[in-house]
Design a protein around this motif. Structure first.
Motif, short mmCIF file in Angstrom:
data_model
loop_
_atom_site.label_atom_id
_atom_site.label_comp_id
_atom_site.label_asym_id
_atom_site.label_seq_id
_atom_site.Cartn_x
_atom_site.Cartn_y
_atom_site.Cartn_z
N PHE A 25 -4.88 108.74 49.15
CA PHE A 25 -3.78 108.18 49.94
C PHE A 25 -4.21 107.81 51.35
CE2 PHE A 25 -1.71 110.79 46.67
CZ PHE A 25 -1.00 109.78 46.03
N LEU A 26 -5.45 108.03 51.70
CA LEU A 26 -5.97 107.62 53.00
C LEU A 26 -6.31 106.13 53.04
CD1 LEU A 26 -8.35 110.57 53.93
CD2 LEU A 26 -6.30 109.85 55.17
N GLY A 27 -6.30 105.48 51.92
CA GLY A 27 -6.66 104.07 51.89
C GLY A 27 -7.74 103.86 50.85
N GLU A 28 -8.81 103.24 51.26
CA GLU A 28 -9.88 102.90 50.32
C GLU A 28 -10.76 104.11 50.03
OE1 GLU A 28 -11.88 99.27 51.40
OE2 GLU A 28 -10.03 98.47 52.23
N ASN A 29 -10.19 105.08 49.36
CA ASN A 29 -10.90 106.31 49.00
C ASN A 29 -10.65 106.65 47.54
OD1 ASN A 29 -12.13 107.46 51.53
ND2 ASN A 29 -10.05 107.07 52.23
N PRO A 30 -11.24 105.89 46.63
CA PRO A 30 -11.04 106.22 45.21
C PRO A 30 -11.72 107.54 44.88
CG PRO A 30 -12.73 104.54 45.44
CD PRO A 30 -12.17 104.78 46.82
N LEU A 31 -11.28 108.14 43.81
CA LEU A 31 -11.94 109.36 43.34
C LEU A 31 -13.39 109.05 42.99
CD1 LEU A 31 -9.18 110.90 41.06
CD2 LEU A 31 -10.03 111.82 43.21
N PRO A 32 -14.31 109.95 43.30
CA PRO A 32 -15.71 109.71 42.94
C PRO A 32 -15.88 109.57 41.43
CG PRO A 32 -15.51 111.59 44.43
CD PRO A 32 -14.13 111.21 44.02
N ALA A 33 -16.75 108.66 41.03
CA ALA A 33 -17.01 108.46 39.59
C ALA A 33 -17.70 109.67 38.98
CB ALA A 33 -17.86 107.21 39.39
#
Length: 151
Positions: A25-33
């Motif tokens: 929810f901080l922005g461009e911070n997807p979960l690590p693969a």
């Protein structure tokens, strides 16, 4: 009107997944693969006594958090200073005081460490976000902040 109080505590080792989910929810911070690849960094963070991640949990999930760094310092009477980063509240819980509670807990911890100041930068230009930080006691007229991107 009195501020609501929420139990703020340090993040637990086993909460990495929940923390990273909150960070989306901080922005461009997807979960690590590859979560396994993050574990050495996670251990390094957990072992650093000057690196604290404060969280609030509701209903078994993390709903608000901020990072507090205590930085040893040779100026200002050798008093450390503090940095706050990664301030986030799950959208379903915003506007209820959770973010203020984690920021207040960070400031209290910085005071206990005898910090002479606490700093926070935001990339947000939204008036609501800026007012939130001002209401939490942060001022934009004391220093000038600059950032340099390192790619």
């Amino acid at each position: 009107m009195e501020k609501p109080t929420f139990p703020v505590r340090p993040v637990r080792r086993e909460e990495l997944g929940g923390l990273l989910a909150l960070y989306t929810f901080l922005g461009e911070n997807p979960l690590p693969a590859d979560m396994a690849a993050v574990l050495p960094l996670w251990e390094r963070i957990l072992q650093n006594p000057d690196y604290r991640i404060l969280v609030i949990e509701e209903g078994g999930r993390l709903v608000s958090s901020c990072t507090l760094l205590i930085v040893p310092n040779l100026t200002h009477g050798q008093r450390p200073y503090a940095l706050v980063e990664n301030v986030v509240t799950h959208p379903d819980f915003r506007g209820r005081g959770y973010g203020t509670a984690v920021l207040d807990a960070a400031a209290a911890a910085a005071r206990r460490e005898n910090c002479y100041k606490i700093m926070l930068l935001t990339g947000s230009k939204r008036e609501s976000t800026l007012r939130f930080y001002q209401k939490a006691g942060y001022r934009d007229d004391l220093k000038t902040g600059f950032c340099r991107k390192l790619d």
